[in-house]
Design a protein around this motif. Sequence first.
Motif, PDB file in Angstrom:
ATOM      1  N   MET A 134      28.764  10.798  35.351  1.00 28.96           N
ATOM      2  CA  MET A 134      28.147  10.390  36.660  1.00 28.96           C
ATOM      3  C   MET A 134      27.466  11.433  37.400  1.00 28.96           C
ATOM      4  N   ILE A 135      28.021  12.801  37.261  1.00 32.73           N
ATOM      5  CA  ILE A 135      27.673  13.791  38.223  1.00 32.73           C
ATOM      6  C   ILE A 135      26.281  14.159  37.711  1.00 32.73           C
ATOM      7  N   TYR A 136      25.718  13.997  36.473  1.00 30.82           N
ATOM      8  CA  TYR A 136      24.249  14.223  36.202  1.00 30.82           C
ATOM      9  C   TYR A 136      23.430  13.606  36.869  1.00 30.82           C
ATOM     10  N   TYR A 137      23.815  12.118  37.443  1.00 35.73           N
ATOM     11  CA  TYR A 137      22.617  11.941  38.292  1.00 35.73           C
ATOM     12  C   TYR A 137      22.481  12.220  39.541  1.00 35.73           C
ATOM     13  N   PRO A 138      23.548  12.542  40.419  1.00 33.41           N
ATOM     14  CA  PRO A 138      23.111  13.338  41.706  1.00 33.41           C
ATOM     15  C   PRO A 138      22.574  14.559  41.647  1.00 33.41           C
ATOM     16  N   LEU A 139      23.137  15.263  40.556  1.00 30.11           N
ATOM     17  CA  LEU A 139      22.532  16.743  40.485  1.00 30.11           C
ATOM     18  C   LEU A 139      21.095  16.686  39.681  1.00 30.11           C
ATOM     19  N   SER A 140      20.684  15.700  39.121  1.00 31.87           N
ATOM     20  CA  SER A 140      19.363  15.459  38.938  1.00 31.87           C
ATOM     21  C   SER A 140      18.337  15.292  40.066  1.00 31.87           C
ATOM     22  N   THR A 141      18.918  14.477  41.221  1.00 35.24           N
ATOM     23  CA  THR A 141      18.137  14.151  42.288  1.00 35.24           C
ATOM     24  C   THR A 141      17.912  15.425  43.103  1.00 35.24           C
ATOM     25  N   LEU A 142      18.856  16.215  43.191  1.00 36.59           N
ATOM     26  CA  LEU A 142      18.764  17.736  43.536  1.00 36.59           C
ATOM     27  C   LEU A 142      17.583  18.379  43.085  1.00 36.59           C
ATOM     28  N   MET A 143      17.817  18.544  41.680  1.00 31.50           N
ATOM     29  CA  MET A 143      16.968  19.414  40.793  1.00 31.50           C
ATOM     30  C   MET A 143      15.354  18.630  40.950  1.00 31.50           C
ATOM     31  N   LEU A 144      15.148  17.250  40.887  1.00 29.14           N
ATOM     32  CA  LEU A 144      13.924  17.106  41.184  1.00 29.14           C
ATOM     33  C   LEU A 144      13.249  16.929  42.703  1.00 29.14           C
ATOM     34  N   GLY A 145      14.114  17.556  43.524  1.00 23.41           N
ATOM     35  CA  GLY A 145      13.744  17.892  45.000  1.00 23.41           C
ATOM     36  C   GLY A 145      13.324  19.470  44.696  1.00 23.41           C
ATOM     37  N   GLY A 146      13.576  20.136  43.759  1.00 22.75           N
ATOM     38  CA  GLY A 146      13.249  21.542  43.688  1.00 22.75           C
ATOM     39  C   GLY A 146      14.484  22.431  43.947  1.00 22.75           C
ATOM     40  N   LEU A 147      15.809  22.086  43.922  1.00 16.13           N
ATOM     41  CA  LEU A 147      16.883  22.674  44.585  1.00 16.13           C
ATOM     42  C   LEU A 147      17.619  23.289  43.314  1.00 16.13           C
ATOM     43  N   ARG A 148      17.787  24.640  43.368  1.00 19.59           N
ATOM     44  CA  ARG A 148      18.188  25.313  42.259  1.00 19.59           C
ATOM     45  C   ARG A 148      19.526  25.992  42.580  1.00 19.59           C
ATOM     46  N   ASP A 149      20.059  26.294  43.949  1.00 21.95           N
ATOM     47  CA  ASP A 149      21.398  26.693  44.026  1.00 21.95           C
ATOM     48  C   ASP A 149      22.312  25.578  44.798  1.00 21.95           C
ATOM     49  N   VAL A 150      23.401  25.347  43.900  1.00 22.63           N
ATOM     50  CA  VAL A 150      24.052  24.243  44.149  1.00 22.63           C
ATOM     51  C   VAL A 150      25.671  24.384  44.048  1.00 22.63           C
ATOM     52  N   LEU A 151      26.226  23.859  44.911  1.00 21.75           N
ATOM     53  CA  LEU A 151      27.724  23.830  45.185  1.00 21.75           C
ATOM     54  C   LEU A 151      28.338  22.880  44.771  1.00 21.75           C
ATOM     55  N   ILE A 152      29.377  22.774  43.960  1.00 23.25           N
ATOM     56  CA  ILE A 152      30.129  21.605  43.464  1.00 23.25           C
ATOM     57  C   ILE A 152      31.248  21.658  44.362  1.00 23.25           C
ATOM     58  N   ILE A 153      31.874  20.772  45.180  1.00 24.07           N
ATOM     59  CA  ILE A 153      33.281  20.470  45.854  1.00 24.07           C
ATOM     60  C   ILE A 153      33.929  19.763  45.073  1.00 24.07           C
ATOM     61  N   SER A 154      35.070  19.974  44.383  1.00 22.87           N
ATOM     62  CA  SER A 154      35.911  18.857  44.123  1.00 22.87           C
ATOM     63  C   SER A 154      37.371  19.380  44.195  1.00 22.87           C
ATOM     64  N   THR A 155      38.230  18.712  43.704  1.00 29.05           N
ATOM     65  CA  THR A 155      39.833  18.927  43.680  1.00 29.05           C
ATOM     66  C   THR A 155      40.063  20.052  42.935  1.00 29.05           C
ATOM     67  N   PRO A 156      41.146  20.666  43.271  1.00 30.75           N
ATOM     68  CA  PRO A 156      41.730  21.895  42.331  1.00 30.75           C
ATOM     69  C   PRO A 156      42.011  21.430  40.947  1.00 30.75           C
ATOM     70  N   LYS A 157      42.328  20.146  40.674  1.00 30.20           N
ATOM     71  CA  LYS A 157      42.808  19.541  39.229  1.00 30.20           C
ATOM     72  C   LYS A 157      41.403  19.381  38.548  1.00 30.20           C
ATOM     73  N   ASP A 158      40.360  18.963  39.245  1.00 26.03           N
ATOM     74  CA  ASP A 158      39.166  18.681  38.552  1.00 26.03           C
ATOM     75  C   ASP A 158      37.955  19.723  38.476  1.00 26.03           C
ATOM     76  N   LEU A 159      38.130  20.732  39.144  1.00 21.54           N
ATOM     77  CA  LEU A 159      37.174  21.673  39.023  1.00 21.54           C
ATOM     78  C   LEU A 159      36.913  22.550  37.736  1.00 21.54           C
TER      79      LEU A 159
END
Length: 296
Positions: free
Chosen positions: A42-67
């Motif tokens: 699933m995370i590929y899809y929102p990440l692809s949206t950011l990339m298509l906007g030209g954004l290259r610096d990304v912070l992924i925030i999640s739970t300690p268990k899932d990071l």
Amino acid sequence: MPTTHNPLKKKAIILAGGAGTRLYPLTQIVCKQLLPIYDKPMIYYPLSTLMLGGLRDVLIISTPKDLPKFRDLLGDGARLGMRIEYAEQPKPAGIAQAFLIGADFIGDSGVSLILGDNIFSGNLDFFREALAIKQGACVFGYKVRDPERYGVVEFGPDGRAISLEEKPAKPKSHFAVPGLYVYDNEVVDICRNLKPSPRGELEITDVNLEYLRRGTLNVRLLSRGMAWLDTGTQASLLDASNYIAAIENRTGLKIACLEEIAHYMKFIDGKQLAHLITTLPKNDYREYLQLVLDEK
């Protein structure tokens, strides 16, 4: 897809936390944003949206268990010509909490936030135009049948936004606010001054209301040709997979293929893509990327 990058160099956050309780027992072992949407996490899809906007610096925030799982999946982003960082959200305390967690990452930049379970498919000019806004914030409106499930924006006779409400019992319009937002650097200070809502969370609607109060909130409506999919329930999860499958099988093109997008956006060159392909297992995904490279 454009070949130019966002000149303002905004940073981006993907909020991929939460307990995923509505999707139990699917989320008992793996978090919602790592569940498959047809042929990709699933995370590929929102990440692809950011990339298509030209954004290259990304912070992924999640739970300690899932990071650790996200790190295993995406690494530091270097193979895609990006910089991906990670931060913990110990417990869900509202979408706006992401800007406090990511304050050091944001620094003095503007920032775009996308929720990890939101999928956008279609022409993303609306997003690229929003990223070019130098001052204020930009949110989007998407017409839905069940606006009471979302944040809702109301418009005045002149077409300007006049109110925002979070999951209202009696919505004042059918325009929901999708989980994609663009802000200037003021958002960090705004979030620092927010008070938790009755449910104990820092609400993104309160952030948007503050920009509305200041007269610097832009609202853009998504066109009918744009698809926004929210994958928070079992039914919507299946709908999203079926939607992606139908388009990919019909066109022969993949949606949210990160390596292809990185190459198209010139984050990586042909030689780097060729090397990436050699690291992948022999399957349809690798064959598709080889076709992309050969066509170039």
